[in-house]
Design an enzyme around this catalytic site. Sequence first.
Site, PDB file in Angstrom:
ATOM      1  N   SER A  93     -11.416 -34.880  26.941  1.00  0.00           N
ATOM      2  CA  SER A  93     -10.903 -35.063  25.595  1.00  0.00           C
ATOM      3  C   SER A  93      -9.950 -34.229  25.216  1.00  0.00           C
ATOM      4  CB  SER A  93     -11.998 -35.578  24.525  1.00  0.00           C
ATOM      5  OG  SER A  93     -11.472 -36.344  23.372  1.00  0.00           O
TER       6      SER A  93
ATOM      7  N   ASP B  76      -8.710 -46.032  28.883  1.00  0.00           N
ATOM      8  CA  ASP B  76      -8.913 -44.717  27.919  1.00  0.00           C
ATOM      9  C   ASP B  76      -7.734 -44.690  26.994  1.00  0.00           C
ATOM     10  OD1 ASP B  76      -9.703 -42.638  26.535  1.00  0.00           O
ATOM     11  OD2 ASP B  76      -9.783 -41.178  28.247  1.00  0.00           O
TER      12      ASP B  76
ATOM     13  N   HIS C 136     -13.306 -43.681  27.821  1.00  0.00           N
ATOM     14  CA  HIS C 136     -13.421 -42.074  27.625  1.00  0.00           C
ATOM     15  C   HIS C 136     -14.504 -41.345  28.147  1.00  0.00           C
ATOM     16  CE1 HIS C 136     -11.348 -38.949  25.896  1.00  0.00           C
ATOM     17  NE2 HIS C 136     -12.366 -38.603  24.859  1.00  0.00           N
TER      18      HIS C 136
END
Length: 618
Positions: A136, A199, A331
């Site tokens: 991330s 994602d 994700h």
Amino acid sequence: MDSHTLGEITGFREELIKKTCSIAMEAHKSPEKPYLVEKSRTSSDVFFSFPGSWSVTHWFTRKPFGAIKIDQSELLSPKGNDKVATSIKSIGRDDLATVNEGFLRRLEMILSSSSLQSEVEKAITEKKQIVFTGHSSAGAIAILATVWFLEQYLKPEKSRLSPLCVTFGSPLVADFIFNHALRRENWSQYFLHFVMRYDIVPRILLAPLSSMEGELQQILYLLNQKEMFPIQGYIAEASKFYETVMRNASALASHAACQLMGNTNPILETVASFIELSPYRPSGTFVFCTGNGKLVVVRNADAILQLLFYSSQLCSENELETVAERSLNNHFDYQSALQESLNMQNVVNLDHLEGLQLSSNGAAAENIATNMALNDLGMSTRARLCLRAGGEHEKQKLINQKRMDMKKADIEAGLAMLEDYKIKSAVCQVGYYDAFKISKDEDDFKANVKRLELTGIWDEIIELLNRYELPEGFESRNDWVELATKYRRIVEPLDIANYYRHAKNEDTGPYMYKGRPRRYKYTQKWREHALRMPVGSSGESCFWAEVEELQLYRTTNPGTFEDIRERILNLERKLEEWIHGKQISNDVFLEGSTFTKWWRSLPLQHQSVSRIQGLMNS
């Protein structure tokens, strides 16, 4: 487009990739720690991972995209006249890269308030393989940390072992210039980025904050609390957010594709002026996970940008809620997806894009695997056409480079002719600068013709560079840096002589401020960059411009010396260095030389203590 193992294609060991994924996810469990460090028990690897940030202010410090030029931070762009310029720019154009301010400030905070730098330096001393990783937004920190290491330790050769960077679901962190610089420095190979097909996080910064301000904090909070709050309860919010991001991604991808395809319609730029297009672009090697175990490896940044949009595009409106939910769930799927993919080893290396088949059916036997992988990523004919345009753009750069390489022989021959002219002029005790400025003989005319021929070649090279139509590494090639330096030292004095002979300074101003062509500015920066010299320190080819200006000042202000004393001392200091370094030839000291005549006009008191007195007398 061959199919091999992931390790063979990327140059990253698969055990290292698995380890980085595990460590990147682990860092999220310790948000109170600025970073985690872990040493491998079976290799020399040392892993540095960072926790992600789920606050909007850490992603967007300002509107519209939270981006700043890197010279607003000393971390990647040191200040001071004695400093070596940052590598994260285009050399000739001197365009600085743009990066995300929030991620950069966070790295600055980590380095200033933790032991990260000392841990890194300890690993360097122990000759460890340093690996930065993150999932991330932590991936963005890992990218910037790797660039910091490259600038701080590898470029000055404080470390001989290159760092590695592996990210998972990282947002984009910087612009086109950033990627250009990484490729030019041959650093792009150290970055590996994994992206799940749907994602949404790697696409977030393709949209301006103003378009999603209301939803972004909620989505980030939702991603942070995923285990506590199932995403199924927030489908409406996820759908709206997905549509906003993808709408902006579509505008950017379409604009980029039109530029790649050479669309010169002025409407394109007019529309672009009304739409806020993201400055962020991919860099490094990307690995797209299709979701069914296949991996697609891409290095072409233009193609990656198109894939980021087209691979997560809806096929129909009926898919919106399903895809929006998947865009958040994806994700957190990296570990399981990567494990499945590495077991299957169904990997496609997407290179030679200029020959990409546009149809999704009927591929030749050698292209079946590629075609199937692109189908799994949802690549339509239009999408494939955009990928092909990215490949054609890279191919054209190589064609342009080959064409310029073929002109090297003409440049060498031209410089050899001017070297002969220089030697002949010295025999007449005036030097070639003054001989050319007077221009009364046939040899002077021939020298001018050759100067103009070389100008045409170099202006073409500079124009291609100015439009980024040569490979990124062109400005760093030793053969071209050396040839450009030779050209600049021989020919720029002739340009200066021509400038002052025709009194262009009276209309335009001093040569250095108003008259110096880009071809000399660019090529001087090449040498300074290649040798890690302070900015502006390789100005030997401009020696005569300063002499002319000092002489003009003395002519228009007779009897004054103190006003220009520091400039004279500085010129003498530089001349001494250039003469000893053989960067300027001794013909400047000939009796008929403009420099010699001017220097002899200076006060005797100055001459008697001058650092170049010995050179003048000899």
